[in-house]
Enzyme design. Structure first.
Site, PDB file in Angstrom:
ATOM      1  N   ASP A  66      19.412  17.305 -70.977  1.00 53.81           N
ATOM      2  CA  ASP A  66      20.185  16.481 -70.043  1.00 53.81           C
ATOM      3  C   ASP A  66      20.167  17.104 -68.659  1.00 53.81           C
ATOM      4  O   ASP A  66      19.659  18.204 -68.455  1.00 53.81           O
ATOM      5  CB  ASP A  66      21.624  16.302 -70.533  1.00 53.81           C
ATOM      6  CG  ASP A  66      22.226  17.584 -71.115  1.00 53.81           C
ATOM      7  OD1 ASP A  66      21.833  18.683 -70.682  1.00 53.81           O
ATOM      8  OD2 ASP A  66      23.098  17.493 -71.999  1.00 53.81           O
ATOM      9  N   ASP A 135      34.742  17.427 -78.345  1.00 55.58           N
ATOM     10  CA  ASP A 135      34.990  16.052 -78.786  1.00 55.58           C
ATOM     11  C   ASP A 135      33.837  15.490 -79.604  1.00 55.58           C
ATOM     12  O   ASP A 135      33.772  14.282 -79.854  1.00 55.58           O
ATOM     13  CB  ASP A 135      35.286  15.141 -77.593  1.00 55.58           C
ATOM     14  CG  ASP A 135      34.149  15.123 -76.567  1.00 55.58           C
ATOM     15  OD1 ASP A 135      33.101  15.764 -76.813  1.00 55.58           O
ATOM     16  OD2 ASP A 135      34.312  14.474 -75.517  1.00 55.58           O
TER      17      ASP A 135
END
Length: 260
Positions: A66, A135
């Site tokens: 990314d 998360d």
């Protein structure tokens, strides 16, 4: 899914062993590189093997997971620069062998498509290093991401930006809100996925990933469907695993000839 529970240094050694086997056995190996704290010990061990044992990356290509959108080319937290500092400049990758999504492209959709094409033209990623967010995000595939997604523009959650503010001197305002990221569908096409997680703050995410139901709310759970995935965790990150004792027993009794 194989789960290995060990101390940080042992985890780094095991990951480096798998990468070394790939580099020494494949004519044109393709690595997937991750940023963040989790892979740093792996990169240190690979650098040591390069310097002391002659482990070469000269025939390899590498693809980043990314990239932030909009950070200046010389910004120290631009992931292209982070990867160059952490591993690219420390070993002997050939010129242009390390690839990343172009977070400064005028057309981000076109840049995403170009990145997918580059991975395909390289023959796909043989071994992908991964981390996991608190998360359950993998790369920048935040909760709610499509589990079949491809490289694309994503908006970062507030939790991810808070977690990453430590790399920006604690200043949340300096953390970008957009990124380019490989999608979960892209990641799932790699030959071998190797995810590293350490620390108690990752325990719930690790539990959900390994033992929870497959759900876009915890994107890492789709790794349960991969044909060859290795989860490398320390005791703290493994503390919520219901089958922790079984994973320890299985690894302790693994046949000597069977690699990760």
């Amino acid at each position: 899914m194989e789960v290995v529970i060990a101390d940080d240094q042992t985890l780094a050694m095991l990951a480096a062993d798998a990468i070394e086997r790939l580099l020494r056995t494949e004519a044109a190996p393709v690595l997937g590189l991750a940023t963040g704290s989790s892979p740093l010990r792996i990169y240190d061990e690979l650098t040591r093997r390069h310097e002391q044992d002659g482990l070469s990356f000269s025939q390899a290509q590498a693809f980043m997971l990314d990239e932030y959108v909009g950070l200046a080319a010389d910004h120290p937290e631009r992931y292209r620069n982070v990867i160059e500092t952490e591993i690219g400049s420390r070993v002997d990758f050939g010129p242009g062998a390390v690839h990343g999504p172009d977070g400064l492209a005028e057309d981000l959709d076109a840049a995403s498509a170009d990145y997918e094409r580059a991975i395909a033209e390289a023959g796909g990623i043989d071994l992908q290093i991964l981390g996991i967010g608190t998360d359950g995000h993998v790369a920048f595939n935040e909760p709610g991401s499509s589990l079949s997604s491809r490289t694309r523009v994503k908006t970062l959650t507030e939790q991810t930006r808070v977690d990453n503010a430590r790399f920006f001197d604690g200043n949340l305002e300096q953390v970008p809100t957009l990124c380019l990221t490989q999608g979960m569908g892209t990641i799932m096409e790699a030959g071998h996925l190797m995810l590293v997680a350490t620390g108690a703050n990752k325990a719930e995410a690790v539990h959900q990933m390994v033992e929870g139901p497959i759900s876009a709310m915890w994107p890492a759970t789709v790794l349960q469907m991969h044909r060859h995935v290795t989860i490398l965790v320390d005791d703290a990150a493994a503390s919520r695993l219901q089958l922790g004792d079984y994973y320890r027993h299985a690894y302790a009794n693994k046949p000597e000839w069977q690699n990760l």
